[in-house]
Every structure is written in C-alpha cells, then in structure tokens.
Write a protein that holds these residues in place. Structure first.
Motif, PDB file in Angstrom:
ATOM      1  N   THR A   1     -12.927 -11.230  -1.478  1.00 60.81           N
ATOM      2  CA  THR A   1     -12.997 -10.318  -1.283  1.00 60.81           C
ATOM      3  C   THR A   1     -14.534  -9.630  -1.951  1.00 60.81           C
ATOM      4  OG1 THR A   1     -12.017  -9.035   0.424  1.00 60.81           O
ATOM      5  CG2 THR A   1     -14.119  -8.196  -0.025  1.00 60.81           C
TER       6      THR A   1
ATOM      7  N   TYR B   1      -7.584  -8.268 -10.678  1.00 64.85           N
ATOM      8  CA  TYR B   1      -7.113  -8.482  -9.928  1.00 64.85           C
ATOM      9  C   TYR B   1      -6.075  -9.754 -10.118  1.00 64.85           C
ATOM     10  CZ  TYR B   1      -9.659  -6.666  -6.446  1.00 64.85           C
ATOM     11  OH  TYR B   1      -9.646  -5.309  -5.445  1.00 64.85           O
TER      12      TYR B   1
ATOM     13  N   VAL C   1      -9.253  -2.226  -8.133  1.00 66.85           N
ATOM     14  CA  VAL C   1     -10.471  -1.586  -6.418  1.00 66.85           C
ATOM     15  C   VAL C   1     -11.538  -0.738  -7.008  1.00 66.85           C
ATOM     16  CG1 VAL C   1      -9.923  -0.181  -4.752  1.00 66.85           C
ATOM     17  CG2 VAL C   1      -9.238  -1.696  -5.026  1.00 66.85           C
TER      18      VAL C   1
ATOM     19  N   ASN D   1      -7.808  -9.527  -1.952  1.00 69.05           N
ATOM     20  CA  ASN D   1      -8.566  -8.413  -2.313  1.00 69.05           C
ATOM     21  C   ASN D   1      -9.784  -9.121  -3.643  1.00 69.05           C
ATOM     22  OD1 ASN D   1      -7.584  -6.141  -1.461  1.00 69.05           O
ATOM     23  ND2 ASN D   1      -6.669  -5.746  -2.624  1.00 69.05           N
TER      24      ASN D   1
END
Length: 330
Positions: A171, A144, A129, A168
């Motif tokens: 995204t 990730y 992130v 995530n």
C-alpha cells in the motif's frame, strides 16, 4: 457489548486495588484487558481514559525499569496509548511519540528484542503507519522492511500478521507511485495467502489493489483477470448493493473499455450505477462517473457501428456497379 458495559466496573475495581497499594500487577492486568477490549470495540472515550490510567499505573509501579516484567508492562501501556491516539483519535504525531518510547525501551536491553519479540513487531508496524500518515515515506518504508525481516525470521508470529505487514508495504509503494514494487509485493502476498485459511476477504482486497496498480502501469488485461477474481470474492462477502461491489464493477468497466470491449464496458458501467442506487447512495461520486461512461461509450460504439455500416454499403455498391457495367457490356 456486554463486556463493554462491564469495563467501567472493572476499572473501578482495579483503581480500588491500586489505592490499597497491594496487588499492583493484578490491577495492571485488569485495566490492560479492559483497554484492549475498549480499543477493539472502538469505544474512544473509555479506551482513551483507560489507556491513560494504565500508563499512569505502570509508571507508578515500575520502580525498577530494568526488570523485564516492568519493561513489558511499560511497553504494553505505551503500545495501547499509541493505538488509542492513532486509530481512535487520529493523531499520528502524538501516537508516534508513544511508539518511539516503546521502541527505545525494547532496544535498550540486549535481550528485549527476544523477550518482547511480539510487541517489537507490532510497534514497528504501527510506527510505520504513523510515519506513512504523516507522509514520511522513507521512514515508513524502512520500518515496514524491518518489521517484515523480523516477522519472517521468527516463529512467534502467525502468517496473518506477516500477510498484513506485506499488504501495508505494498500500500505504501502504491501511495508513492512505485507501482512495480507494489505489484511484486502483492503477488508475493497472494501466493502466501493461498496457504492461509480464513483470509478470503483480505485476498479479495489485495486483488482489488493489485488491479489498481496494474491499471497504473497500463496492464489492463492483467487487471481484468485479478479484478474479476476480486469481484467474485467481494460478492460472497458483501451484499449486492454494497459500494465495494460497485467499485469493482467500475474498475472492470474502465479495463474493458481500455481493452476495446466497449459493449461489456457499457454493461458493467450500467450495473455499477444500479448497484450504487441499490445501496441508496445516489450522490456517490461513482454514479456520475458511470453515467458518463454509459453516455460516452454507446456514442463511440454507435459511431463505430455506423461507420462500419457505411463502409459495407459502399463496398456492396461498388461491387453492384461493377456487376451492372459488366452485364451491359454483354
């Protein structure tokens, strides 16, 4: 809220215990739990202060950095500091340094990835992130993927954690314009979500994001299907005047307009405007867009109906003229 009021007192007790030089493990445990509570409650000032003290206490008590208990305490303190910087202070660059240090501590020992497997997955995800926030997309993708590989190969993680990691990653792909990759991940996540209880709202959000990706690749029919399902779920979790409902209506209006269903697109655009106004947010950017749709769609729709009417009248006039000419011959 009651426990949040007790956090300063818990910290005060822990600090007094630390000053005696005894029970440092108990002291660290008390402050650690106070840290998590403050972080979850988004109490920035208390959380940041406690996280800093926790890290200081751990560094002071960790005389043997090779001991697994000390490594675990140090990793947890760094993780808390990272979350404080990332989610409360919005400083991803600072948070990245704490997560990187935690990752180094875990990977330094051969058995650490097994001993601290849960923390390892959390650190990988949060570090990803941080990279994504700083637009380091290739690093974020690698982290990730490593996190998902770890989550799928271990029994220490619940399915909700795996689902969050997949979301995530999708995204990220959506953000960098790799819409087909994002669509594949969203489909996998939605399939997994069918077998998990208590994630209906998250499922609705995934469907909404999947609809955005489908619109980007031109699949408006597919987008209509998932956005209709998303809107149904969102309406069960949000009041009718909520902006999430308005956004769902707005996207559906775009899709129906692209599919040629102009009357329904107009109705949805009008409903989106009334929804946003019901939320007492008349200056929301969606209002102007939807009002534009309401003004333009009927104009084109009216033009089409008028043109169709003219053509019909012309055909009838030709047929009538032909009938009259035949009657005069006889």
């Amino acid at each position: 809220s009651v426990f949040l009021q007790l956090i300063p007192h818990i910290y005060s007790v822990a600090e007094k215990i630390l000053m005696t030089g005894c029970h440092s493990e108990l002291c660290s445990y008390l402050v650690m739990n106070a840290c998590w509570t403050a972080l979850e409650a988004h109490h920035t000032e208390i959380a940041c202060h406690l996280c800093e003290k926790q890290l200081e206490m751990v560094k002071a008590s960790c005389s043997n950095s090779r001991d697994s208990k000390n490594v675990g305490s140090h990793v947890m303190a760094l993780l808390q500091m990272g979350r404080s910087c990332l989610y409360l202070q919005e400083k991803p660059f600072v948070a990245q340094s704490y997560y990187t240090k935690a990752l180094e501590l875990i990977e330094h020992r051969e058995d650490s990835t097994m001993l601290f497997q849960h923390e390892y997955g959390v650190v990988l995800g949060d570090l990803a992130v941080c990279c994504q926030e700083q637009r380091q997309f290739s690093d974020a993708e690698c982290l990730y993927l490593n996190q998902l590989s770890l989550l799928n190969s271990s029994q220490h993680y619940d399915q909700c954690t795996v689902l969050a990691a997949m979301t995530n990653l999708a995204t990220l792909y959506n953000e960098v314009g790799q819409f087909h990759h994002a669509i594949d991940i969203y489909h996998q996540a939605l399939h997994r979500a069918q077998y998990i209880t208590g994630v209906e709202f998250e499922t609705g959000q995934m469907m909404y994001n999947l609809g955005l990706c489908l619109i980007e690749v031109g699949d408006h029919v597919g987008a209509v299907n998932v956005l209709e399902q998303s809107l149904t779920i969102v309406r069960r979790w949000r009041p009718e005047g909520h902006v999430d409902v308005a956004n769902g209506l707005r996207l559906l209006s775009i899709c129906y307009s692209s599919c040629g269903n102009l009357p329904k697109a107009t109705r949805l655009a009008e409903e989106a405007v009334s929804t946003i106004r019901a939320a007492q947010d008349p200056h929301h950017s969606s209002v102007a867009y939807c009002q534009h749709k309401i003004r333009t769609i009927p104009r084109w729709h009216t033009l089409w109906v008028s043109l169709l009417h003219v053509v019909t009248q012309l055909v009838m006039w030709i047929k009538l003229s032909d009938w009259v000419s035949r009657a005069l011959k006889y």
